[in-house]
Design a protein around this motif. Structure first.
Motif, PDB file in Angstrom:
ATOM      1  N   TYR A   1       0.821  -1.218   0.000  1.00 38.02           N
ATOM      2  CA  TYR A   1       0.000   0.000   0.000  1.00 38.02           C
ATOM      3  C   TYR A   1       0.859   1.275   0.000  1.00 38.02           C
ATOM      4  O   TYR A   1       0.321   2.380  -0.117  1.00 38.02           O
ATOM      5  CB  TYR A   1      -0.972   0.007   1.179  1.00 38.02           C
TER       6      TYR A   1
ATOM      7  N   TYR B   1       0.348  -1.443  -6.911  1.00 39.98           N
ATOM      8  CA  TYR B   1      -0.969  -1.924  -6.472  1.00 39.98           C
ATOM      9  C   TYR B   1      -1.980  -1.784  -7.611  1.00 39.98           C
ATOM     10  O   TYR B   1      -2.734  -2.724  -7.908  1.00 39.98           O
ATOM     11  CB  TYR B   1      -1.438  -1.148  -5.222  1.00 39.98           C
TER      12      TYR B   1
ATOM     13  N   ARG C   1      -9.671  -5.438 -13.085  1.00 39.22           N
ATOM     14  CA  ARG C   1     -11.085  -5.111 -12.779  1.00 39.22           C
ATOM     15  C   ARG C   1     -11.706  -4.231 -13.855  1.00 39.22           C
ATOM     16  O   ARG C   1     -11.040  -3.430 -14.488  1.00 39.22           O
ATOM     17  CB  ARG C   1     -11.174  -4.393 -11.432  1.00 39.22           C
TER      18      ARG C   1
ATOM     19  N   ALA D   1     -11.391   3.322   2.571  1.00 39.27           N
ATOM     20  CA  ALA D   1     -10.251   2.475   2.197  1.00 39.27           C
ATOM     21  C   ALA D   1     -10.106   2.496   0.675  1.00 39.27           C
ATOM     22  O   ALA D   1      -9.983   1.462   0.027  1.00 39.27           O
ATOM     23  CB  ALA D   1     -10.438   1.055   2.726  1.00 39.27           C
ATOM     24  N   ALA D   2     -10.090   3.696   0.137  1.00 39.16           N
ATOM     25  CA  ALA D   2     -10.270   3.901  -1.306  1.00 39.16           C
ATOM     26  C   ALA D   2      -9.023   3.621  -2.132  1.00 39.16           C
ATOM     27  O   ALA D   2      -9.111   3.510  -3.356  1.00 39.16           O
ATOM     28  CB  ALA D   2     -10.721   5.339  -1.558  1.00 39.16           C
ATOM     29  N   GLY D   3      -7.854   3.537  -1.486  1.00 37.39           N
ATOM     30  CA  GLY D   3      -6.634   3.349  -2.271  1.00 37.39           C
ATOM     31  C   GLY D   3      -6.513   4.453  -3.313  1.00 37.39           C
ATOM     32  O   GLY D   3      -6.736   5.640  -3.025  1.00 37.39           O
TER      33      GLY D   3
ATOM     34  N   LEU E   1     -11.358   8.260   1.423  1.00 40.75           N
ATOM     35  CA  LEU E   1     -10.648   8.200   2.708  1.00 40.75           C
ATOM     36  C   LEU E   1      -9.745   6.972   2.676  1.00 40.75           C
ATOM     37  O   LEU E   1     -10.177   5.901   2.240  1.00 40.75           O
ATOM     38  CB  LEU E   1     -11.699   8.098   3.805  1.00 40.75           C
TER      39      LEU E   1
ATOM     40  N   LEU F   1      -6.060   5.229   4.899  1.00 42.92           N
ATOM     41  CA  LEU F   1      -5.071   5.382   5.966  1.00 42.92           C
ATOM     42  C   LEU F   1      -3.684   5.691   5.409  1.00 42.92           C
ATOM     43  O   LEU F   1      -2.867   6.327   6.069  1.00 42.92           O
ATOM     44  CB  LEU F   1      -5.027   4.065   6.761  1.00 42.92           C
TER      45      LEU F   1
ATOM     46  N   MET G   1      -1.199   6.198  -0.751  1.00 40.21           N
ATOM     47  CA  MET G   1      -2.435   5.989  -1.533  1.00 40.21           C
ATOM     48  C   MET G   1      -3.180   7.316  -1.697  1.00 40.21           C
ATOM     49  O   MET G   1      -3.699   7.611  -2.778  1.00 40.21           O
ATOM     50  CB  MET G   1      -3.338   4.965  -0.848  1.00 40.21           C
TER      51      MET G   1
ATOM     52  N   ASP H   1      -8.500   7.030   9.326  1.00 38.83           N
ATOM     53  CA  ASP H   1      -8.693   5.610   9.652  1.00 38.83           C
ATOM     54  C   ASP H   1     -10.181   5.278   9.536  1.00 38.83           C
ATOM     55  O   ASP H   1     -11.011   5.928  10.185  1.00 38.83           O
ATOM     56  CB  ASP H   1      -8.199   5.390  11.086  1.00 38.83           C
TER      57      ASP H   1
ATOM     58  N   ARG I   1     -11.735   3.028  10.798  1.00 42.33           N
ATOM     59  CA  ARG I   1     -12.317   2.501  12.037  1.00 42.33           C
ATOM     60  C   ARG I   1     -12.995   3.591  12.845  1.00 42.33           C
ATOM     61  O   ARG I   1     -13.897   3.315  13.624  1.00 42.33           O
ATOM     62  CB  ARG I   1     -11.220   1.852  12.908  1.00 42.33           C
TER      63      ARG I   1
ATOM     64  N   LEU J   1     -13.374  -4.030  -2.930  1.00 44.44           N
ATOM     65  CA  LEU J   1     -12.284  -5.013  -2.975  1.00 44.44           C
ATOM     66  C   LEU J   1     -11.888  -5.526  -1.584  1.00 44.44           C
ATOM     67  O   LEU J   1     -10.728  -5.493  -1.191  1.00 44.44           O
ATOM     68  CB  LEU J   1     -11.061  -4.438  -3.716  1.00 44.44           C
TER      69      LEU J   1
ATOM     70  N   SER K   1     -12.008  -4.530   1.356  1.00 44.54           N
ATOM     71  CA  SER K   1     -11.197  -3.715   2.273  1.00 44.54           C
ATOM     72  C   SER K   1     -11.629  -3.875   3.726  1.00 44.54           C
ATOM     73  O   SER K   1     -10.856  -3.542   4.631  1.00 44.54           O
ATOM     74  CB  SER K   1     -11.253  -2.248   1.853  1.00 44.54           C
TER      75      SER K   1
END
Ligand SMILES: C[S@@+](CC[C@H](N)C(=O)[O-])C[C@H]1O[C@@H](n2cnc3c(N)ncnc32)[C@H](O)[C@@H]1O
Length: 267
Positions: free
Chosen positions: A5, A11, A18, A49-51, A69, A71, A75, A96, A98, A113, A115
């Motif tokens: 990442y 990545y 896809r 967690a969009a990468g 968004l 972490l 990315m 994050d 979370r 994907l 995440s």
């Protein structure tokens, strides 16, 4: 040691198999079908967690106000760079999933994907669901794409090794599989990842990593959603290109469509 990442371009090459426009078509189709029509037109999306923000950039190209968004600083930088390169307006936030707090709500949230595999504990998942719920108005949707449970309980339906032709070369990927074993107590697999990019007639570059992956069963997810409150499961699907049920023998993804409930309806 930088992990996968921290190497967004490798990545991206690894995930180039896809069909992003096709997946976005499905997100919009499900949105039209399951969103509460009283919430008004679909105008905004939050991707978690969009990468490199492939789906958000496609949604922004189709006119949505997109926020992503992630972490990882690398990315987020890559998402900003790609959005700027094709003049697509996307807001990128490093945070994050979370526990996050943005100063607005959205019409749709997505996590693509698998995440959610990065939420390793029940507390992580409950905090995440509560954070997402705070950012959605009643009637809006949270669509999350996970690995299909058959990958763990039955025959594997997704590959752990593949190669793709990408701009200027070939990328060969190993992501888990092989001798990687799930911890039977925590349901976390330390997935060994190796991505090798071979430039045509030129350099070869490999990044290796060990990425923890928590397997969430369908029943655990349903229980966590009930425990967290704020969402009801509106639908589940097993593929993007048709409305394949998640129970179908050819289903290869577990896609949950969660509808944000009105708190008043819950009392
Ligand atoms: C498998 S990639 C998926 C990226 C993107 N959703 C896609 O479809 O290509 C997982 C992403 O989750 C991010 N991530 C991992 N843990 C996270 C966390 N706690 N909060 C936000 N992002 C996280 C990683 O940095 C990585 O970009």
């Amino acid at each position: 040691m930088p992990g996968i990442y921290d190497e967004p371009e490798l990545y991206e090459a690894a995930c180039a198999y896809r069909d992003i426009p096709g997946e976005v078509d499905a997100l919009l189709r499900w949105s039209g079908k399951h969103r509460d029509s009283e919430t008004g037109p679909l105008r905004s999306v939050l991707e978690l967690a969009a990468g490199p923000a492939e789906h958000s950039r496609e949604l922004a190209r189709r006119g949505l106000d997109a926020t992503t968004l992630d972490l990882s600083a690398a990315m987020c930088a890559r998402a900003r760079e790609l959005a700027a390169a094709d003049a697509t307006p996307v807001t990128v936030v490093q945070a994050d999933m979370r526990d996050f707090s943005l100063p607005r709500q959205f019409d749709l949230a997505i996590t693509m994907l698998n995440s959610l595999c990065h939420l390793l504990t029940l507390d992580d998942l409950l905090q995440h669901l509560a954070s997402v719920a705070r950012h959605l108005a009643p009637g809006s949707l949270y669509i999350t794409e996970l690995a299909h449970p058959a990958d763990f309980f039955a025959e594997r339906r997704t590959s752990s090794e593949w190669s793709s032709e990408v701009d200027g070369g070939t990328v060969s990927v190993r992501w888990g599989g092989g001798s990687d074993e799930i911890d039977p107590v925590t349901q976390v697999t330390r997935e060994h990842v190796s991505v090798t990019y071979r430039q045509r007639g030129g350099a070869v570059r490999t990044v290796t990593d060990v990425v923890p992956n928590r397997f969430w069963t369908a029943t655990e997810l349903t229980a966590a959603i009930r425990l967290a409150g704020g969402f009801a499961v509106a639908a589940s699907y097993g593929d993007f290109d048709a409305d394949t049920p998640v129970e179908a023998a050819d289903a290869w993804r577990m896609i949950l469509v969660l509808r944000r409930e009105d708190e008043a309806d819950r009392t």
